[in-house]
Design an enzyme around this catalytic site. Structure first.
Site, short mmCIF file in Angstrom:
data_model
loop_
_atom_site.label_atom_id
_atom_site.label_comp_id
_atom_site.label_asym_id
_atom_site.label_seq_id
_atom_site.Cartn_x
_atom_site.Cartn_y
_atom_site.Cartn_z
CG PHE A 108 -11.72 -0.76 9.89
CD1 PHE A 108 -11.43 -0.93 8.30
CD2 PHE A 108 -10.95 0.14 10.36
CE1 PHE A 108 -10.50 0.17 8.10
CE2 PHE A 108 -9.65 0.48 9.62
CZ PHE A 108 -9.56 0.47 8.73
CE1 TYR A 154 -4.12 -2.19 -0.05
CE2 TYR A 154 -2.97 -3.46 1.62
CZ TYR A 154 -4.05 -3.23 0.51
OH TYR A 154 -4.95 -4.32 0.23
#
Length: 400
Positions: free
Chosen positions: A400, A125
């Site tokens: 999450f 990322y």
């Protein structure tokens, strides 16, 4: 291979298919429940699919809107990015890049200041502008050696067990009532709670609450061998304390659990007070350090302007952002805030590394010494360290 086409997924069937793609990409995740309603835990209009050939879905990502606390206590618009995956048959063909570009532009179009994610792989990322902004400590607490200091255990408020299936509203109320001022904290919205409830299987799990000031959720490991095991272990799956008194009371409760030898905390902030509460500091053993928040500054001027800075001399920072070039430019950062400037830069940095330093987690001198930025004026990095430092380590504490 021709480029992938990115589409917004809207129907229940499309969302269920995107979830199947995600699980296939992740390989080792537990299979979703047969009756799981994926659409019920997805925010409309925020799930994107990558299609190739004759409409074959090969990759997907989604996000949920919310807020993140930044240094100084302000809360900025935040996108919690998750369910990122590309089928193993279509990796390394630009599919993920197309998805990430589309998602970042969508977040910016929505007026979101930052995005964050939890990375399955640490090498992916950074190329999309995400930097490691907070870390967590995994801690193993040996109850055979753990004893509270007298000052830690005195006057602790009472703790009671709550019905795990009937306490969801109470837990949400506690979190909403005691929102942490720690940088990196993210909001827990209705979709987050709905998703957690859907993922919580009917295996043994327990909830203890301290009034309406805090709670701890925990579950046992290896229940098949529980009564013969010589190392009965429980894992803390959630811990939220709105006051130091509530935190000490919840830790004291865990230390009093019968039939338990070890309590594991999968993630705690780097500056958590737990070891300092014990007569034997070593009873709380750090078993791992991992990256937590991967932060992406979607709106660099908005993000820099939202947080506060310490006293010190101003520094001009050149920020480079390939995917969102409107962020690129020179920013004068000082005690009075941050603004674009035409002045010459003192430091040049990529947006991913700016994200790593933004919450006060990564220190600017670490980035310099690692060769991740250019210091163009002597002493500029030390001045940035002084401006950006925070009194507490950044930490989200929420998956999450």
């Amino acid at each position: 291979m021709p480029g992938a086409t990115i589409r917004t997924l809207t129907t229940a069937g499309e969302l269920a298919e995107s979830d199947a793609v995600f699980h296939a990409a992740m390989v080792g995740l537990p299979a979703p429940a047969a009756d799981e309603d994926v659409a019920a835990v997805r925010e409309p209009g925020r799930t994107f699919g990558a299609y190739v050939g004759d409409g074959i879905l090969v990759g997907a990502t989604d996000s949920t809107s919310g807020a993140m606390t930044v240094p100084g206590g302000a809360r900025v618009a935040h996108a919690a990015v998750t369910h990122v995956g590309v089928l193993p048959t279509h990796t390394r063909r630009g599919v993920l890049t197309a998805l990430m570009r589309h998602q970042l532009k969508d977040c910016r179009g929505r007026g979101e200041t930052v995005a964050s994610l939890r990375a399955s792989e640490a090498v992916i990322y950074g190329r999309y502008g995400y930097g490691i902004a907070s870390v967590t400590h995994a801690v193993s607490l040996d109850l055979r050696d753990a004893e509270l200091r007298a000052t830690a255990g005195s006057g602790a408020p009472p703790v009671r067990l709550a019905d795990p299936e009937g306490s969801w509203d109470l837990l949400q109320r506690i979190v909403d009532r005691h929102q942490s001022g720690r940088a990196g904290t993210i909001s827990r919205g209705a979709l987050w709670w709905r998703g957690l409830r859907a993922r919580t299987r009917p295996a043994p799990h327990y909830v203890a609450v301290c009034g309406e000031d805090g709670f701890v959720c925990y579950r046992p490991l290896d229940t098949a061998a529980w009564f013969t095991s010589r190392d009965r272990t429980v894992v803390v799956t959630d811990l939220h304390a709105g006051t130091p008194d509530a935190y000490r009371a919840l830790i004291a409760f865990l230390l009093r659990l019968d039939l338990v030898h070890t309590v594991r905390f999968p993630w705690l902030p780097a500056d958590d007070p737990l070891p300092w509460m014990l007569t034997d500091h070593r009873a709380a053993r750090v078993t791992g350090v991992g990256d937590e928040t991967w932060l992406r500054l979607v709106d660099v001027p908005g993000a820099l302007g939202a947080r506060t800075y310490n006293q010190g001399a101003a520094v001009t920072v050149r920020v480079d952002d390939v995917l969102l070039p409107e962020n690129s430019g020179n920013y004068r950062i000082g005690p009075d805030g941050a603004d674009r400037t035409g002045g010459a830069p003192d430091v040049q940095v990529d947006v991913a590394d700016l994200g790593a330093a933004y919450l006060g987690g990564a220190r600017w001198h670490q980035l310099r010494d690692a060769g991740r930025l250019q210091e163009l004026s002597e002493g500029a990095v030390d001045r940035l360290d002084a401006l950006f430092s925070t009194p507490r380590a950044p930490f989200a504490g929420v998956m999450f």
